[in-house]
Design a protein around this motif. Sequence first.
Motif, mmCIF file in Angstrom:
data_model
loop_
_atom_site.group_PDB
_atom_site.id
_atom_site.type_symbol
_atom_site.label_atom_id
_atom_site.label_comp_id
_atom_site.label_asym_id
_atom_site.label_seq_id
_atom_site.Cartn_x
_atom_site.Cartn_y
_atom_site.Cartn_z
ATOM 1 N N LYS A 98 -31.507 112.138 -106.690
ATOM 2 C CA LYS A 98 -31.300 111.324 -105.487
ATOM 3 C C LYS A 98 -29.887 110.761 -105.435
ATOM 4 O O LYS A 98 -29.265 110.700 -104.374
ATOM 5 C CB LYS A 98 -32.320 110.187 -105.427
ATOM 6 N N LYS A 99 -29.383 110.362 -106.571
ATOM 7 C CA LYS A 99 -28.017 109.824 -106.635
ATOM 8 C C LYS A 99 -27.013 110.895 -106.207
ATOM 9 O O LYS A 99 -26.082 110.620 -105.447
ATOM 10 C CB LYS A 99 -27.730 109.336 -108.050
ATOM 11 N N TYR A 100 -27.206 112.118 -106.682
ATOM 12 C CA TYR A 100 -26.309 113.206 -106.301
ATOM 13 C C TYR A 100 -26.466 113.584 -104.829
ATOM 14 O O TYR A 100 -25.490 113.937 -104.170
ATOM 15 C CB TYR A 100 -26.503 114.423 -107.200
ATOM 16 N N VAL A 101 -27.671 113.504 -104.307
ATOM 17 C CA VAL A 101 -27.889 113.759 -102.883
ATOM 18 C C VAL A 101 -27.151 112.701 -102.067
ATOM 19 O O VAL A 101 -26.486 113.013 -101.069
ATOM 20 C CB VAL A 101 -29.399 113.769 -102.544
ATOM 21 N N LEU A 102 -27.245 111.460 -102.484
ATOM 22 C CA LEU A 102 -26.543 110.360 -101.816
ATOM 23 C C LEU A 102 -25.035 110.593 -101.845
ATOM 24 O O LEU A 102 -24.350 110.477 -100.825
ATOM 25 C CB LEU A 102 -26.897 109.039 -102.497
ATOM 26 N N SER A 103 -24.528 110.947 -103.001
ATOM 27 C CA SER A 103 -23.094 111.210 -103.152
ATOM 28 C C SER A 103 -22.657 112.371 -102.263
ATOM 29 O O SER A 103 -21.603 112.315 -101.617
ATOM 30 C CB SER A 103 -22.798 111.513 -104.621
ATOM 31 N N ASP A 104 -23.463 113.413 -102.196
ATOM 32 C CA ASP A 104 -23.162 114.550 -101.337
ATOM 33 C C ASP A 104 -23.123 114.127 -99.866
ATOM 34 O O ASP A 104 -22.252 114.577 -99.116
ATOM 35 C CB ASP A 104 -24.202 115.657 -101.534
ATOM 36 N N GLY A 105 -24.043 113.270 -99.458
ATOM 37 C CA GLY A 105 -24.041 112.778 -98.087
ATOM 38 C C GLY A 105 -22.752 112.034 -97.758
ATOM 39 O O GLY A 105 -22.144 112.248 -96.705
ATOM 40 N N PHE A 106 -22.324 111.178 -98.664
ATOM 41 C CA PHE A 106 -21.073 110.458 -98.440
ATOM 42 C C PHE A 106 -19.877 111.406 -98.438
ATOM 43 O O PHE A 106 -18.945 111.216 -97.644
ATOM 44 C CB PHE A 106 -20.883 109.339 -99.455
ATOM 45 N N ASP A 107 -19.891 112.397 -99.300
ATOM 46 C CA ASP A 107 -18.800 113.377 -99.290
ATOM 47 C C ASP A 107 -18.710 114.058 -97.929
ATOM 48 O O ASP A 107 -17.617 114.227 -97.377
ATOM 49 C CB ASP A 107 -18.996 114.431 -100.378
ATOM 50 N N PHE B 55 -28.205 104.818 -95.949
ATOM 51 C CA PHE B 55 -28.029 103.434 -95.525
ATOM 52 C C PHE B 55 -29.303 102.596 -95.552
ATOM 53 O O PHE B 55 -29.315 101.477 -95.060
ATOM 54 C CB PHE B 55 -27.366 103.387 -94.151
ATOM 55 N N PHE B 56 -30.355 103.123 -96.160
ATOM 56 C CA PHE B 56 -31.538 102.293 -96.352
ATOM 57 C C PHE B 56 -32.025 102.421 -97.788
ATOM 58 O O PHE B 56 -31.617 101.672 -98.654
ATOM 59 C CB PHE B 56 -32.638 102.623 -95.333
ATOM 60 N N GLU B 57 -32.870 103.393 -98.052
ATOM 61 C CA GLU B 57 -33.447 103.526 -99.394
ATOM 62 C C GLU B 57 -32.378 103.766 -100.455
ATOM 63 O O GLU B 57 -32.393 103.154 -101.521
ATOM 64 C CB GLU B 57 -34.473 104.666 -99.418
ATOM 65 N N GLY B 58 -31.439 104.643 -100.174
ATOM 66 C CA GLY B 58 -30.385 104.938 -101.140
ATOM 67 C C GLY B 58 -29.509 103.739 -101.426
ATOM 68 O O GLY B 58 -29.126 103.487 -102.568
ATOM 69 N N ARG B 59 -29.210 102.981 -100.390
ATOM 70 C CA ARG B 59 -28.404 101.774 -100.587
ATOM 71 C C ARG B 59 -29.150 100.772 -101.461
ATOM 72 O O ARG B 59 -28.582 100.179 -102.370
ATOM 73 C CB ARG B 59 -28.061 101.144 -99.237
ATOM 74 N N THR B 60 -30.434 100.622 -101.208
ATOM 75 C CA THR B 60 -31.252 99.715 -102.002
ATOM 76 C C THR B 60 -31.306 100.153 -103.462
ATOM 77 O O THR B 60 -31.159 99.338 -104.363
ATOM 78 C CB THR B 60 -32.685 99.655 -101.426
ATOM 79 N N PRO C 159 -18.659 102.140 -104.514
ATOM 80 C CA PRO C 159 -17.444 102.301 -103.704
ATOM 81 C C PRO C 159 -17.646 103.033 -102.377
ATOM 82 O O PRO C 159 -16.819 102.923 -101.476
ATOM 83 C CB PRO C 159 -16.508 103.098 -104.615
ATOM 84 N N PHE C 160 -18.740 103.777 -102.242
ATOM 85 C CA PHE C 160 -18.987 104.485 -100.987
ATOM 86 C C PHE C 160 -19.315 103.544 -99.830
ATOM 87 O O PHE C 160 -19.100 103.872 -98.674
ATOM 88 C CB PHE C 160 -20.149 105.487 -101.135
ATOM 89 N N TYR C 161 -19.856 102.394 -100.145
ATOM 90 C CA TYR C 161 -20.253 101.460 -99.097
ATOM 91 C C TYR C 161 -19.068 100.605 -98.664
ATOM 92 O O TYR C 161 -18.071 100.498 -99.370
ATOM 93 C CB TYR C 161 -21.434 100.609 -99.568
#
Length: 190
Positions: free
Chosen positions: A56-65, A110-115, A125-127
């Motif tokens: 999930k962390k890598y999916v989140l990072s990929d989304g921000f990329d 911006f919801f579950e991943g941020r939490t 740093p992505f936020y």
Amino acid sequence: MAREKVLCGREEIIRAAVRIVDAEGMEALSARRISKELGVSAMTIYNYVANLGEVKKYVLSDGFDRLYDSIYHALNELRDQVDKFTFCKTIAMQVFEFAKTNRNIFAFMFFEGRTQFLDDPEIRPFYNFITKLTKRSKATQKDWAENQKAYVLLESYVIYESYQVCTGVSDLSREQYATMIDFLLARCLG
């Protein structure tokens, strides 16, 4: 006897996870679902990642990329020297478009991943990225200190409205959103 496909490694797992989240949402993501996508056993996944949280962390990072890539691409397309209004509106419009075309990943970002990951030093740093970009940009750096609250307000509105649209709570059109961004920028930075 069934033969298992040999994985290329963590990257293939992450790409599969991103495809699943993009298509079906974060709730569809599981080791079993990833293994089905890759044609391996669920236990094979854990040879490459410690747990589903890491995926999930890598999916989140990929989304921000991907979000940052779209923002930087749009900013690079601007030809002339850019003023603070054009700079901010360009970012705001890219976030909105990203949210509309990447609904599932944006909602997670911006919801579950941020939490789940806001305290993670690699993710934190992505936020607050609009505030950070405006602090560093030539278009906004000069007056950043006096308009800092306006940039924070802009970011809050952009994320809020984009999230509302990506989750189907709001049906705000691109044109309506652009009008609201123009209004906000004129009021806050004018």
